[in-house]
Motif scaffolding. Structure first.
Motif, PDB file in Angstrom:
ATOM      1  N   GLN A  36      29.401  20.819  28.784  1.00 32.25           N
ATOM      2  CA  GLN A  36      30.600  20.631  29.617  1.00 32.25           C
ATOM      3  C   GLN A  36      31.528  19.573  29.009  1.00 32.25           C
ATOM      4  N   GLU A  37      30.940  18.488  28.491  1.00 35.50           N
ATOM      5  CA  GLU A  37      31.765  17.455  27.856  1.00 35.50           C
ATOM      6  C   GLU A  37      32.472  17.988  26.622  1.00 35.50           C
ATOM      7  N   GLU A  39      33.303  21.098  26.060  1.00 31.70           N
ATOM      8  CA  GLU A  39      34.340  22.025  26.523  1.00 31.70           C
ATOM      9  C   GLU A  39      35.578  21.271  26.996  1.00 31.70           C
ATOM     10  N   SER A  40      35.358  20.188  27.752  1.00 30.83           N
ATOM     11  CA  SER A  40      36.513  19.421  28.238  1.00 30.83           C
ATOM     12  C   SER A  40      37.243  18.744  27.077  1.00 30.83           C
ATOM     13  N   THR A  41      36.480  18.252  26.098  1.00 29.00           N
ATOM     14  CA  THR A  41      37.098  17.634  24.915  1.00 29.00           C
ATOM     15  C   THR A  41      37.901  18.660  24.137  1.00 29.00           C
ATOM     16  N   GLU A  43      39.224  21.414  25.320  1.00 30.15           N
ATOM     17  CA  GLU A  43      40.400  21.775  26.119  1.00 30.15           C
ATOM     18  C   GLU A  43      41.490  20.713  25.987  1.00 30.15           C
ATOM     19  N   HIS A  44      41.056  19.453  26.016  1.00 31.86           N
ATOM     20  CA  HIS A  44      42.017  18.357  25.857  1.00 31.86           C
ATOM     21  C   HIS A  44      42.678  18.416  24.466  1.00 31.86           C
TER      22      HIS A  44
END
Length: 196
Positions: A36-37, A39-41, A43-44
């Motif tokens: 999840q981390e 993926e968020s990185t 996306e950012h």
């Protein structure tokens, strides 16, 4: 084997299995959190790349607009220069046609040398007209064609020749007259040739 031993072994297996099961969840939980981390990185990061791309596209559009404006300015300047060149060529053609079609006397009268020659001719005619009865038409024509007598070199440099006749050296003559030594030598040589 006795049934009690089988039950004890099965119980031990169940207890061991119970201890192992929560560990699998704990191991899976950090890996799931890591995914999840990431993926968020990502996306950012993608959002930042999109923003940079949008800014780049906008800058390219601005540069294209500036280049188009500069090109239009250059085109207009080029057209103005072409018009000026055409006007100058037309003016040159008209001037050439005017010069070729005009009589020689009027062309001479328009130039500065022609004006000076014309004034000199008028002055000579006026001088001849002021002397009553002494000048005839032939003498007027002769006066127009006569070149003024050339002034001799000794008349132009009287002081130099006076000092030379008094026996002064060339260095002394150069110092007193302010003329350079080489020029003094040249003038004396020209005077000798003029006398011979």
């Amino acid at each position: 084997m006795s049934p009690w031993i089988i039950i004890v072994i099965l119980g031990a297996c169940a207890i061991a299995y119970a201890f192992i099961m929560p560990r699998k969840d704990k191991v899976q939980q950090p890996s799931h959190q890591l995914v999840q981390e990431m993926e968020s990185t990502l996306e950012h990061y993608m959002t930042e790349i999109e923003q940079e791309n949008d800014a780049l596209i906008q800058r390219v559009a601005e540069l294209k607009g500036e280049a188009t404006a500069a090109d239009q300015r250059l085109q207009s300047q080029l057209q103005e220069l072409q018009q000026r060149l055409d006007q100058l060529e037309q003016q040159k053609v008209r001037t050439t046609e005017t010069v070729l079609s005009a009589p020689v006397d009027s062309v001479l009268g328009q130039t500065s040398d022609g004006l000076q020659a014309q004034k000199l001719l008028e002055n000579v005619r006026e001088d001849a007209n002021q002397q009553p009865g002494s000048a005839t038409a032939e003498s007027q024509v002769k006066e127009e064609n006569v070149e003024p007598q050339r002034e001799s070199i000794k008349d132009r440099y009287k002081e130099l020749f006076r000092l030379h006749d008094n026996g002064k050296s060339m260095d002394a003559i150069a110092k007193q007259t302010g003329i350079q030594l080489g020029e003094v030598q040249l003038i004396l040589q020209l005077a000798d040739r003029e006398d011979n």
